[in-house]
Structure formats: C-alpha cells, structure tokens
Design a protein around this motif. Structure first.
Motif, PDB file in Angstrom:
ATOM      1  N   SER A  25       0.839  -1.209   0.000  1.00 60.35           N
ATOM      2  CA  SER A  25       0.000   0.000   0.000  1.00 60.35           C
ATOM      3  C   SER A  25       0.875   1.259   0.000  1.00 60.35           C
ATOM      4  O   SER A  25       0.369   2.359   0.214  1.00 60.35           O
ATOM      5  CB  SER A  25      -0.928  -0.015   1.218  1.00 60.35           C
ATOM      6  OG  SER A  25      -0.158  -0.050   2.401  1.00 60.35           O
ATOM      7  N   ILE A  26       2.161   1.100  -0.267  1.00 61.24           N
ATOM      8  CA  ILE A  26       3.095   2.225  -0.283  1.00 61.24           C
ATOM      9  C   ILE A  26       2.875   3.032  -1.565  1.00 61.24           C
ATOM     10  O   ILE A  26       2.944   2.475  -2.664  1.00 61.24           O
ATOM     11  CB  ILE A  26       4.555   1.735  -0.218  1.00 61.24           C
ATOM     12  CG1 ILE A  26       4.794   0.955   1.080  1.00 61.24           C
ATOM     13  CG2 ILE A  26       5.532   2.903  -0.353  1.00 61.24           C
ATOM     14  CD1 ILE A  26       6.119   0.200   1.101  1.00 61.24           C
ATOM     15  N   PRO A  27       2.609   4.337  -1.453  1.00 57.86           N
ATOM     16  CA  PRO A  27       2.421   5.151  -2.658  1.00 57.86           C
ATOM     17  C   PRO A  27       3.652   5.059  -3.568  1.00 57.86           C
ATOM     18  O   PRO A  27       4.792   5.132  -3.093  1.00 57.86           O
ATOM     19  CB  PRO A  27       2.254   6.575  -2.125  1.00 57.86           C
ATOM     20  CG  PRO A  27       1.835   6.397  -0.701  1.00 57.86           C
ATOM     21  CD  PRO A  27       2.488   5.123  -0.233  1.00 57.86           C
ATOM     22  N   TYR A  28       3.408   4.887  -4.862  1.00 54.84           N
ATOM     23  CA  TYR A  28       4.498   4.662  -5.796  1.00 54.84           C
ATOM     24  C   TYR A  28       5.503   5.810  -5.819  1.00 54.84           C
ATOM     25  O   TYR A  28       6.695   5.590  -6.039  1.00 54.84           O
ATOM     26  CB  TYR A  28       3.962   4.411  -7.218  1.00 54.84           C
ATOM     27  CG  TYR A  28       5.039   3.832  -8.092  1.00 54.84           C
ATOM     28  CD1 TYR A  28       5.275   2.466  -8.096  1.00 54.84           C
ATOM     29  CD2 TYR A  28       5.875   4.647  -8.846  1.00 54.84           C
ATOM     30  CE1 TYR A  28       6.302   1.918  -8.849  1.00 54.84           C
ATOM     31  CE2 TYR A  28       6.904   4.108  -9.600  1.00 54.84           C
ATOM     32  CZ  TYR A  28       7.104   2.751  -9.597  1.00 54.84           C
ATOM     33  OH  TYR A  28       8.134   2.217 -10.331  1.00 54.84           O
ATOM     34  N   ILE A  29       5.051   7.023  -5.576  1.00 49.50           N
ATOM     35  CA  ILE A  29       5.929   8.191  -5.704  1.00 49.50           C
ATOM     36  C   ILE A  29       7.151   8.099  -4.799  1.00 49.50           C
ATOM     37  O   ILE A  29       8.193   8.694  -5.097  1.00 49.50           O
ATOM     38  CB  ILE A  29       5.147   9.503  -5.453  1.00 49.50           C
ATOM     39  CG1 ILE A  29       5.978  10.738  -5.849  1.00 49.50           C
ATOM     40  CG2 ILE A  29       4.670   9.591  -4.019  1.00 49.50           C
ATOM     41  CD1 ILE A  29       6.337  10.817  -7.310  1.00 49.50           C
ATOM     42  N   VAL A  30       7.091   7.320  -3.711  1.00 52.45           N
ATOM     43  CA  VAL A  30       8.263   7.204  -2.850  1.00 52.45           C
ATOM     44  C   VAL A  30       9.439   6.572  -3.602  1.00 52.45           C
ATOM     45  O   VAL A  30      10.596   6.864  -3.287  1.00 52.45           O
ATOM     46  CB  VAL A  30       7.989   6.434  -1.542  1.00 52.45           C
ATOM     47  CG1 VAL A  30       6.879   7.095  -0.736  1.00 52.45           C
ATOM     48  CG2 VAL A  30       7.679   4.982  -1.787  1.00 52.45           C
ATOM     49  N   HIS A  31       9.133   5.725  -4.595  1.00 50.06           N
ATOM     50  CA  HIS A  31      10.214   5.071  -5.353  1.00 50.06           C
ATOM     51  C   HIS A  31      11.023   6.072  -6.187  1.00 50.06           C
ATOM     52  O   HIS A  31      12.243   6.161  -6.002  1.00 50.06           O
ATOM     53  CB  HIS A  31       9.661   3.935  -6.218  1.00 50.06           C
ATOM     54  CG  HIS A  31      10.655   3.380  -7.180  1.00 50.06           C
ATOM     55  ND1 HIS A  31      11.795   2.714  -6.776  1.00 50.06           N
ATOM     56  CD2 HIS A  31      10.694   3.419  -8.525  1.00 50.06           C
ATOM     57  CE1 HIS A  31      12.492   2.355  -7.846  1.00 50.06           C
ATOM     58  NE2 HIS A  31      11.839   2.768  -8.918  1.00 50.06           N
ATOM     59  N   PRO A  32      10.393   6.836  -7.094  1.00 49.70           N
ATOM     60  CA  PRO A  32      11.222   7.779  -7.857  1.00 49.70           C
ATOM     61  C   PRO A  32      11.926   8.823  -6.990  1.00 49.70           C
ATOM     62  O   PRO A  32      13.047   9.241  -7.305  1.00 49.70           O
ATOM     63  CB  PRO A  32      10.261   8.416  -8.858  1.00 49.70           C
ATOM     64  CG  PRO A  32       8.908   8.009  -8.461  1.00 49.70           C
ATOM     65  CD  PRO A  32       9.007   6.829  -7.565  1.00 49.70           C
ATOM     66  N   VAL A  33      11.293   9.222  -5.888  1.00 54.10           N
ATOM     67  CA  VAL A  33      11.949  10.169  -4.977  1.00 54.10           C
ATOM     68  C   VAL A  33      13.177   9.506  -4.351  1.00 54.10           C
ATOM     69  O   VAL A  33      14.250  10.112  -4.262  1.00 54.10           O
ATOM     70  CB  VAL A  33      10.967  10.685  -3.907  1.00 54.10           C
ATOM     71  CG1 VAL A  33      11.695  11.462  -2.814  1.00 54.10           C
ATOM     72  CG2 VAL A  33       9.892  11.555  -4.553  1.00 54.10           C
ATOM     73  N   GLY A  34      13.045   8.250  -3.947  1.00 53.62           N
ATOM     74  CA  GLY A  34      14.186   7.518  -3.390  1.00 53.62           C
ATOM     75  C   GLY A  34      15.300   7.320  -4.394  1.00 53.62           C
ATOM     76  O   GLY A  34      16.485   7.440  -4.055  1.00 53.62           O
TER      77      GLY A  34
END
Length: 186
Positions: A25-34
């Motif tokens: 349920s982790i919002p996808y946007i955390v990936h590109p920011v990471g």
C-alpha cells in the motif's frame, strides 16, 4: 534544487497518482523520490536527479507523457528512455517479462554513463526494497513478481554483474545487496 526539480516532482506525482509499489500500500511516488536521492548521493547532477524522478513515467503512465518529459530537456528525455524497459501498447500490455529483461540487460551493456547511473540507482533502490521485504515478510515477497524467486534473483544478479563490469558507482553496493538477497532467499 531549482524550480525544474519541483516541476519534475509534480509531474512524477501526477503520473503515478493512485499507484502503489508492487504488492504493498506504499504510494508509488516514494520510489522515484528515493531513486533521485540515490542519484544525488552518487553525485548525479540536477538533470540526472530529474530523470530519476521521471524514470518510470513512460513505462507506468504511458507514452503520452513524452512531450511533458521533453520539457526538461533532451538529456533528461534520453535518460528516461534509457531506463524504460517497455512501454505498454494500446491495450495496456507489455511484452513478455523475460524478453523485456533480456533486451534491457543487453541495452545496459552499451548504455551511456548518465543512463547507467540512473538505472543503477533504480535497481539498487528496488533490491534494497526486496531485501527489507524478505526480512519482514519472508519468501512470500517473491509472489509479487511475475518471475518469482528464481527469475527475480537471476535478473538482479545479471544487473549487478553489468553495473560492476561497467564500473558504475552503484555497482559495489548493488552487488552487496544482491549477495544478501541470495543468502536470505536460500
């Protein structure tokens, strides 16, 4: 950071709105920011950090975003294309997983250094996420992936080899994490 970075972050957030990380349920946007954070850590400039923010937009949101990505410059667009292993067709389908990954591995053998850095940071972020999930969830994490345990470990092992052979700055870190994945998954 300049306003360009903020604009790229906004575009990435819009493109990935409503998407979650695979099986979570982790919002996808955390990936590109990471991934952008890792690019900065490995001394990638603002263009490469912007490319990191946008690296999955074509693949996950569709080719109609190309003009909006091009707004950030030819270099950013080139790197985003270089990090994309498949764009969905008109029906939303992508080519076979193994075919896409094998083609992408071949592409990385000759990819420019900018693409290599952003792609390497993307793969490192993903491998770290898999490692965390293995520790928390266990082997069930591999059910999230089309390739399952064997295919996922094969792919990340091949990626680690290529990034190391190409002397990409993230190569040693990715190799260490992939070794850890093999240990945890055995």
């Amino acid at each position: 950071m300049t306003p360009r970075f903020t604009q790229a972050l906004l575009l990435a957030a819009q493109a990935h709105e409503g998407q979650c990380r695979k099986g979570t349920s982790i919002p996808y946007i955390v990936h590109p920011v990471g991934v952008a954070g890792l690019v900065a850590r490995y001394e990638g400039d603002e263009d490469l950090q912007i490319a990191a923010l946008l690296h999955d937009v074509l693949e996950d949101a569709g080719p109609h975003y190309e003009d909006r990505i091009a707004h950030f410059g030819e270099r950013v667009l080139r790197v985003v294309h270089g990090c994309t292993d498949g764009v969905p067709d008109a029906t939303g389908q992508k080519a076979d997983w193994k075919e896409r990954k094998t083609t992408y591995l071949e592409h990385l053998r000759d990819a420019d250094v900018d693409t290599l850095l952003v792609s390497g940071c993307d793969k490192l972020y993903n491998a770290l996420s898999i490692q965390e999930d293995l520790l928390e969830v266990g082997m069930g994490v591999f059910a999230r992936f089309k390739a399952g345990r064997e295919g996922t470990l094969w792919y990340y092992g091949e990626l680690a080899k290529i990034f190391s052979e190409r002397s990409c700055p993230v190569g040693p870190a990715l190799s260490a994490v992939v070794d850890g994945l093999h240990q945890l998954a055995s």
